[in-house]
Design a protein around this motif. Structure first.
Motif, mmCIF file in Angstrom:
data_model
loop_
_atom_site.group_PDB
_atom_site.id
_atom_site.type_symbol
_atom_site.label_atom_id
_atom_site.label_comp_id
_atom_site.label_asym_id
_atom_site.label_seq_id
_atom_site.Cartn_x
_atom_site.Cartn_y
_atom_site.Cartn_z
ATOM 1 N N ASP A 50 1.013 -0.871 -0.045
ATOM 2 C CA ASP A 50 0.129 -0.018 -0.010
ATOM 3 C C ASP A 50 0.836 1.338 -0.012
ATOM 4 O OD1 ASP A 50 -2.018 1.651 0.048
ATOM 5 O OD2 ASP A 50 -2.436 1.605 2.261
ATOM 6 N N VAL A 51 1.360 1.684 -1.122
ATOM 7 C CA VAL A 51 2.622 2.384 -1.182
ATOM 8 C C VAL A 51 1.697 3.935 -1.017
ATOM 9 C CG1 VAL A 51 4.231 3.640 -2.597
ATOM 10 C CG2 VAL A 51 3.926 1.202 -2.834
ATOM 11 N N ASN A 52 0.598 4.176 -1.554
ATOM 12 C CA ASN A 52 -0.031 5.535 -1.565
ATOM 13 C C ASN A 52 -0.852 5.660 -0.178
ATOM 14 O OD1 ASN A 52 -2.271 3.937 -2.090
ATOM 15 N ND2 ASN A 52 -2.691 4.808 -4.163
ATOM 16 N N GLY A 53 -1.098 4.899 0.907
ATOM 17 C CA GLY A 53 -1.584 4.956 1.759
ATOM 18 C C GLY A 53 -2.953 4.784 2.023
ATOM 19 N N ASP A 54 -3.773 4.336 0.876
ATOM 20 C CA ASP A 54 -5.165 4.484 0.962
ATOM 21 C C ASP A 54 -5.664 3.154 1.525
ATOM 22 O OD1 ASP A 54 -4.789 2.560 -1.052
ATOM 23 O OD2 ASP A 54 -5.830 3.741 -2.676
ATOM 24 N N ASN A 55 -5.010 2.323 2.207
ATOM 25 C CA ASN A 55 -5.283 1.218 2.739
ATOM 26 C C ASN A 55 -5.917 -0.046 1.868
ATOM 27 O OD1 ASN A 55 -4.931 1.700 5.553
ATOM 28 N ND2 ASN A 55 -6.806 3.002 5.626
ATOM 29 N N LEU B 59 9.847 8.926 -2.819
ATOM 30 C CA LEU B 59 9.123 8.113 -1.983
ATOM 31 C C LEU B 59 9.571 8.494 -0.288
ATOM 32 C CD1 LEU B 59 8.590 4.616 -3.380
ATOM 33 C CD2 LEU B 59 6.738 6.608 -3.636
ATOM 34 N N THR B 60 8.803 8.406 0.625
ATOM 35 C CA THR B 60 9.247 8.284 2.134
ATOM 36 C C THR B 60 10.028 6.981 2.454
ATOM 37 O OG1 THR B 60 7.401 7.782 3.025
ATOM 38 C CG2 THR B 60 7.323 10.025 2.497
ATOM 39 N N ALA B 61 10.573 7.086 3.217
ATOM 40 C CA ALA B 61 11.140 5.886 3.943
ATOM 41 C C ALA B 61 10.318 4.799 4.254
ATOM 42 C CB ALA B 61 12.073 6.062 5.304
ATOM 43 N N ASP B 62 8.850 5.108 4.580
ATOM 44 C CA ASP B 62 7.984 4.171 4.906
ATOM 45 C C ASP B 62 7.397 3.552 3.607
ATOM 46 O OD1 ASP B 62 8.157 3.812 7.591
ATOM 47 O OD2 ASP B 62 6.402 4.819 7.966
ATOM 48 N N GLN B 63 7.116 4.655 2.748
ATOM 49 C CA GLN B 63 6.747 4.252 1.368
ATOM 50 C C GLN B 63 7.651 3.141 0.646
ATOM 51 O OE1 GLN B 63 6.007 8.206 -0.158
ATOM 52 N NE2 GLN B 63 3.783 8.127 0.234
ATOM 53 N N ILE B 64 8.958 3.515 0.675
ATOM 54 C CA ILE B 64 10.156 2.476 0.093
ATOM 55 C C ILE B 64 9.791 1.050 0.675
ATOM 56 C CG2 ILE B 64 12.567 2.001 -0.018
ATOM 57 C CD1 ILE B 64 13.023 5.146 -0.160
ATOM 58 N N MET B 65 9.854 1.010 1.867
ATOM 59 C CA MET B 65 9.682 -0.201 2.608
ATOM 60 C C MET B 65 8.353 -0.803 2.099
ATOM 61 S SD MET B 65 12.085 -0.716 4.325
ATOM 62 C CE MET B 65 11.565 -2.204 5.237
ATOM 63 N N SER B 66 7.246 -0.221 1.966
ATOM 64 C CA SER B 66 5.977 -0.600 1.614
ATOM 65 C C SER B 66 6.258 -1.265 -0.106
ATOM 66 C CB SER B 66 4.910 0.451 1.537
ATOM 67 O OG SER B 66 3.601 -0.163 1.203
ATOM 68 N N ALA B 67 6.982 -0.275 -0.856
ATOM 69 C CA ALA B 67 6.938 -0.651 -2.183
ATOM 70 C C ALA B 67 7.944 -1.879 -2.524
ATOM 71 C CB ALA B 67 7.565 0.596 -2.888
ATOM 72 N N ASP B 68 8.870 -2.326 -1.742
ATOM 73 C CA ASP B 68 9.869 -3.397 -1.814
ATOM 74 C C ASP B 68 8.975 -4.638 -1.359
ATOM 75 O OD1 ASP B 68 11.974 -4.731 -2.548
ATOM 76 O OD2 ASP B 68 13.000 -4.124 -0.462
ATOM 77 N N VAL B 69 7.930 -5.061 -2.332
ATOM 78 C CA VAL B 69 7.280 -6.083 -1.929
ATOM 79 C C VAL B 69 8.036 -7.435 -2.012
ATOM 80 C CG1 VAL B 69 5.232 -5.128 -2.277
ATOM 81 C CG2 VAL B 69 6.269 -6.086 -4.319
ATOM 82 N N ASP B 70 9.136 -7.336 -3.040
ATOM 83 C CA ASP B 70 9.814 -8.777 -3.196
ATOM 84 C C ASP B 70 11.033 -8.790 -2.275
ATOM 85 O OD1 ASP B 70 11.460 -6.917 -4.265
ATOM 86 O OD2 ASP B 70 11.344 -7.878 -6.095
#
Length: 230
Positions: free
Chosen positions: A170-175, A195-206
């Protein structure tokens, strides 16, 4: 008489010299170095820590403990990679430690990933960082040296287990995890979006340590219910 004393002294010096040569100072050279790399978990989520053998001139046996903060995390599992010999892991060795024991019939010189530990974060945590470290028992870490054993003192490192507020995918934070998240990932990979640090962690799904098109494909497969995130 003086010749006999001189001869005995010479023999003593030669024996002492042979002993000094026969016992290498492994401790000073750190023939084996270990490192540990943590990751980030959401409150109540899971995170893995990877233990790596960075340099290795050979060891036959090793015993080490991994220490962590049990007020924030619980160790729920461990896996030893093949190629390092027989292993035993006690994830409940103590309230704050995991114990790993390795034994081999001959010296192992393999490097790379040694073990993966899985931790569960407590539900009530807030954003922060928690230390994780390795302590090696020098009495139980050794290499085969001829017909005997020589103790070695490996070099070690420490890492962190972090607590974030991200939701994987959930990179854009809309749940939700859907196509818009994949678009954000592709834009970030093309350096069109920061991307923010949390968004990077969210985006790195693999969990590759990079944000790229592979993550976008994975997110799209999740949105289509063709794949799971865990």
């Amino acid at each position: 008489m003086k010749k006999q004393i001189w001869a005995r002294g010479l023999v003593g010096i030669m024996v002492l010299g042979m002993l000094l040569i026969a016992v290498p100072a492994y401790a000073a050279g750190e023939p084996v170095t270990l490192s540990i790399n943590g990751g980030m978990a959401t409150p109540g989520g899971t995170v893995t820590a990877t233990i790596n053998v960075d340099t290795n001139t050979g060891f036959a046996g090793m015993l080490f403990d991994v220490s962590y903060d049990n007020t924030k995390f619980t160790c729920t599992g461990a896996m030893i990679e093949p190629g390092f010999g027989l292993s035993a892991v006690n994830t409940n060795y103590s309230a704050t430690q995991v114990r790993v024991v390795l034994a081999n019939a001959e010296n192992v010189t393999k490097t790379g990933r040694l073990a993966t530990l899985t931790f569960k974060a407590k539900d009530n945590l807030t954003t922060g960082t928690s230390a994780i470290s390795i302590t090696v028992s020098t009495l139980d870490t050794f290499k085969i040296d001829g017909q005997g054993f020589t103790e070695i003192v490996p070099g070690t490192g420490s890492g962190t287990l972090d607590i974030g507020t991200y939701k994987l995918g959930d990179v854009n934070g809309d749940n939700k995890v859907n196509g818009s998240d994949a678009v954000w990932i592709m834009q970030a990979a093309a350096q069109l979006r920061i991307l923010t640090a949390d968004q990077i962690m969210s985006a790195d799904v693999d969990k590759s340590g990079k944000v790229n098109s592979s993550d976008a494909v994975w997110v799209m497969q999740v949105a289509a219910q063709l794949r799971r995130l865990d």
